[in-house]
Enzyme design. Sequence first.
Site, short mmCIF file in Angstrom:
data_model
loop_
_atom_site.label_atom_id
_atom_site.label_comp_id
_atom_site.label_asym_id
_atom_site.label_seq_id
_atom_site.Cartn_x
_atom_site.Cartn_y
_atom_site.Cartn_z
N LYS A 13 -9.31 6.29 -12.72
CA LYS A 13 -9.97 4.99 -12.92
C LYS A 13 -11.48 5.09 -12.70
CE LYS A 13 -7.47 3.07 -9.63
NZ LYS A 13 -6.50 4.11 -9.21
N ARG A 88 -4.58 -4.98 -7.48
CA ARG A 88 -3.59 -3.99 -7.09
C ARG A 88 -2.28 -4.66 -6.67
NH1 ARG A 88 -7.63 0.17 -5.67
NH2 ARG A 88 -6.61 2.14 -5.18
N ARG A 127 -9.87 16.92 -4.95
CA ARG A 127 -11.08 16.12 -5.19
C ARG A 127 -12.10 16.28 -4.06
NH1 ARG A 127 -10.47 9.90 -6.85
NH2 ARG A 127 -9.34 9.69 -4.86
N ARG A 160 -12.62 12.87 0.71
CA ARG A 160 -12.37 11.51 1.21
C ARG A 160 -11.26 11.56 2.26
NH1 ARG A 160 -11.64 7.50 -3.91
NH2 ARG A 160 -9.97 6.77 -2.56
N ARG A 171 -0.45 6.24 0.08
CA ARG A 171 -1.15 5.58 -1.03
C ARG A 171 -0.26 5.50 -2.27
NH1 ARG A 171 -6.33 8.93 -1.85
NH2 ARG A 171 -6.87 7.38 -3.43
P1 AMP Z 1 -9.76 3.51 -4.53
O1 AMP Z 1 -11.13 4.00 -4.36
O2 AMP Z 1 -9.61 2.54 -5.66
O3 AMP Z 1 -8.75 4.63 -4.58
O4 AMP Z 1 -9.41 2.67 -3.21
C1 AMP Z 1 -9.41 3.29 -1.93
C2 AMP Z 1 -8.70 2.40 -0.92
O5 AMP Z 1 -9.38 1.15 -0.81
C3 AMP Z 1 -7.26 2.03 -1.27
O6 AMP Z 1 -6.33 3.04 -0.89
C4 AMP Z 1 -7.09 0.75 -0.44
O7 AMP Z 1 -6.93 1.06 0.94
C5 AMP Z 1 -8.46 0.09 -0.61
N1 AMP Z 1 -8.48 -0.79 -1.79
C6 AMP Z 1 -9.26 -0.64 -2.90
N2 AMP Z 1 -9.03 -1.61 -3.78
C7 AMP Z 1 -8.06 -2.40 -3.24
C8 AMP Z 1 -7.37 -3.55 -3.68
N3 AMP Z 1 -7.61 -4.10 -4.89
N4 AMP Z 1 -6.43 -4.07 -2.86
C9 AMP Z 1 -6.17 -3.55 -1.64
N5 AMP Z 1 -6.77 -2.45 -1.17
C10 AMP Z 1 -7.72 -1.87 -1.95
#
Ligand code: AMP
Length: 213
Positions: A13, A88, A127, A160, A171
Site C-alpha cells: 500500500k 481497516r 523490510r 520497524r 498484524r
Molecule cells: P501501516 O503503516 O499501515 O502498516 O500501519 C501500522 C500500524 O498502525 C498498524 O499495525 C496499526 O497498529 C496502526 N494503524 C494504521 N492504520 C490504522 C487503522 N486504519 N486502524 C487501526 N490501526 C491502524
Amino acid sequence: MNIVLFGAPGAGKGTQSANLVRELKMVQISTGDLFRKAISEGTSLGKNAQSYMDKGMLVPDSVVIDMVDEELRKLSGKADLIFDGFPRTTAQAVSLENMLTQHSLKIEKAIFLEVDTQVLLGRLTGRRVCKSCGEVYHVLTKAPKQEGVCDKCGGELWQRPDDKEDVIATRLKAYEDNTSPLKAYFLQKNMLVTVDGGGSSEEVFNRLKEHLT
Ligand code: AMP
C-alpha cells in the site's frame, strides 16, 4: 478520483501510494504514517497509538477516525485522495463515507492489493526503512548500496518494531479478522477493484494504473 488502497500488511500500500503521488500527483493519507509521525513527535496521540502498534494491534476506531477527520479538514479542497491503510474496519469505512459526505467528496474505487501470505511474510521480515526520509528498502530485493545507509539521504536504516516476526503474526490476524471483511463491504457497494499485488513495484503499479487513468 478518490480511492481507498487496502490489503494485508506488506501488500504494498505504501509503496504504491508513493508511486501514485509521484506519477499521478495524487494526495496520500496514510494513517500508519500519521501515527509514526505522532510517535516521533512524542505527542499524546503518538504515545497512545504506539501502545497498540508495537503489539501489532489495531488502534481503536475512535482514535483513528478523529485523526482522519482532522486531516481531511487540513486537506480541504484537495482532489485525488488516496486513503492508504484506512479504513481497516467496517466501522471506519462507514465513518469515512460520512466524513467525506461532509466535504462533498466520495470514494470512487476501493482497490484491494491481493498478495500471497508467503510473499507478505518475506516482504515484511526483509523490510528496512530510512529513519530520516522514510524511503523503503528490502534486504534481498531492494538492498541499499551500503548496508544500513539510505541511498537517497544517507540516513540510518532500521527495521520497524512491528516488522519483527512475533508482531507480524498479530498484524496478519488483525487484518484477517477486521480488514478482510471490507472486500465484501466494498463489493456490495460496487466499488471493489482487486489488483494482483505480486511481483515488482513497477509491475504492480502498471496493473494499478489501468484502473486509474
Ligand atoms: P501501516 O503503516 O499501515 O502498516 O500501519 C501500522 C500500524 O498502525 C498498524 O499495525 C496499526 O497498529 C496502526 N494503524 C494504521 N492504520 C490504522 C487503522 N486504519 N486502524 C487501526 N490501526 C491502524
